[in-house]
Design a protein around this motif. Structure first.
Motif, short mmCIF file in Angstrom:
data_model
loop_
_atom_site.label_atom_id
_atom_site.label_comp_id
_atom_site.label_asym_id
_atom_site.label_seq_id
_atom_site.Cartn_x
_atom_site.Cartn_y
_atom_site.Cartn_z
N TYR A 53 -3.64 48.12 58.07
CA TYR A 53 -4.16 48.24 56.72
C TYR A 53 -4.91 49.57 56.61
N HIS A 84 -12.95 43.35 53.52
CA HIS A 84 -11.55 43.67 53.82
C HIS A 84 -11.48 44.45 55.12
N SER A 95 -7.24 39.49 57.30
CA SER A 95 -7.27 40.82 56.70
C SER A 95 -8.32 40.89 55.60
N VAL A 96 -8.58 39.75 54.97
CA VAL A 96 -9.59 39.72 53.92
C VAL A 96 -10.32 38.37 53.96
N ILE A 116 -9.25 37.12 44.66
CA ILE A 116 -8.07 37.56 45.42
C ILE A 116 -6.99 38.09 44.47
N ILE A 119 -8.08 41.61 43.60
CA ILE A 119 -7.88 42.51 44.75
C ILE A 119 -6.42 42.96 44.81
N VAL A 125 -6.02 49.46 48.63
CA VAL A 125 -5.78 49.06 50.02
C VAL A 125 -4.27 48.95 50.18
#
Lengths: 160, 81
Positions: A53, A84, A95-96, A116, A119, A125
């Motif tokens: 990531y 994150h 990952s989050v 979410i 995001i 990201v």
């Protein structure tokens, strides 16, 4: 309560921080909901070896703060934490991590789901997948933070 | 004038650089910077319709003016979470 980090994520640490922030506010905190996004072993039938990531850290933190403000506007008294991870992640790692704290249970799930979805829409990201037989950047939403329709869609999904 | 361009993910890989200096005539917008960048790195051109931008760490429209020394980031479609 907002972070972009190369270190492994801890849902317990974020939950404690979010709970403490609302313990003495309004009705207080009666519900904490958490969401973890984790690295899946497959993508569209291909075996995943690991993910990387990448983030525009400074802007991502601003976006997370914007999502916090949007949530506080829609769910007064709610608190939201978002962390994150960036760098190389193995299958099964988070990952989050998202934690939402509210006075009552229903809203905590809604705030988590809203966060979410937002995001996915606007956080700068990027996910790079490494397979047994190749690699690929995942390219999802074209960011448009002024897109009110996208925000409304995230609200609708959160409140289904 | 000169602006500092930052690139991420696939854009960074295609340009083989995470940051570079781009010269543009005054006045210029983020779109002017993007077009100048695509002359230097033609491989970026297909992203024209899918790219977002941030000027000095604020999301901006491509029509927003840029000033000498600004940081202009170009963002491919995102995939966080």
């Amino acid at each position: 309560m907002l972070a972009v980090t190369r270190a492994p994520l801890s849902v317990d640490a974020l939950a404690a921080e979010v709970e403490a922030s609302v313990r003495t506010r309004g009705e207080g905190c009666g519900a904490l909901a958490s969401f973890l996004g984790v690295v899946r072993a497959t993508h569209q039938g291909r075996a995943v070896r690991y993910l990387e990531y990448e983030a525009f850290d400074a802007l991502a933190l601003k976006v997370f703060a914007q999502i916090q403000a949007e949530a506080a506007d829609r769910w007064p008294g709610a608190a939201l934490g978002i962390a994150h991870r960036v760098g190389r992640l193995s299958i099964g790692e988070a990952s989050v991590v998202i934690v939402a704290a509210t006075a009552h249970r229903a809203e905590s799930f809604q705030v988590c789901r809203y966060a979410i979805e937002r995001i996915k829409q606007i956080a700068p990201v990027w996910k790079h997948e490494f397979f047994e037989d190749g690699e690929a950047w995942v390219e999802g939403a074209v960011v448009n933070p002024d897109d009110e329709a996208a925000r409304a869609r995230a609200l609708e999904i959160a409140c289904m | 004038m000169h602006v500092n361009v930052r690139l991420f993910a696939r854009l960074r890989e295609l340009a083989e650089a995470e940051s570079l200096t781009v010269e543009v005539p005054t006045p210029a917008t983020a779109a002017t910077v993007w077009r100048a960048l695509c002359v230097t790195v033609p491989a970026l051109t297909p992203f024209e319709r899918a790219v977002s931008c941030a000027i000095n760490t604020n999301f901006s429209r491509m029509s927003q003016p840029v000033a000498d020394g600004d940081d202009v980031a170009f963002l491919p479609p995102v995939s966080g979470g």
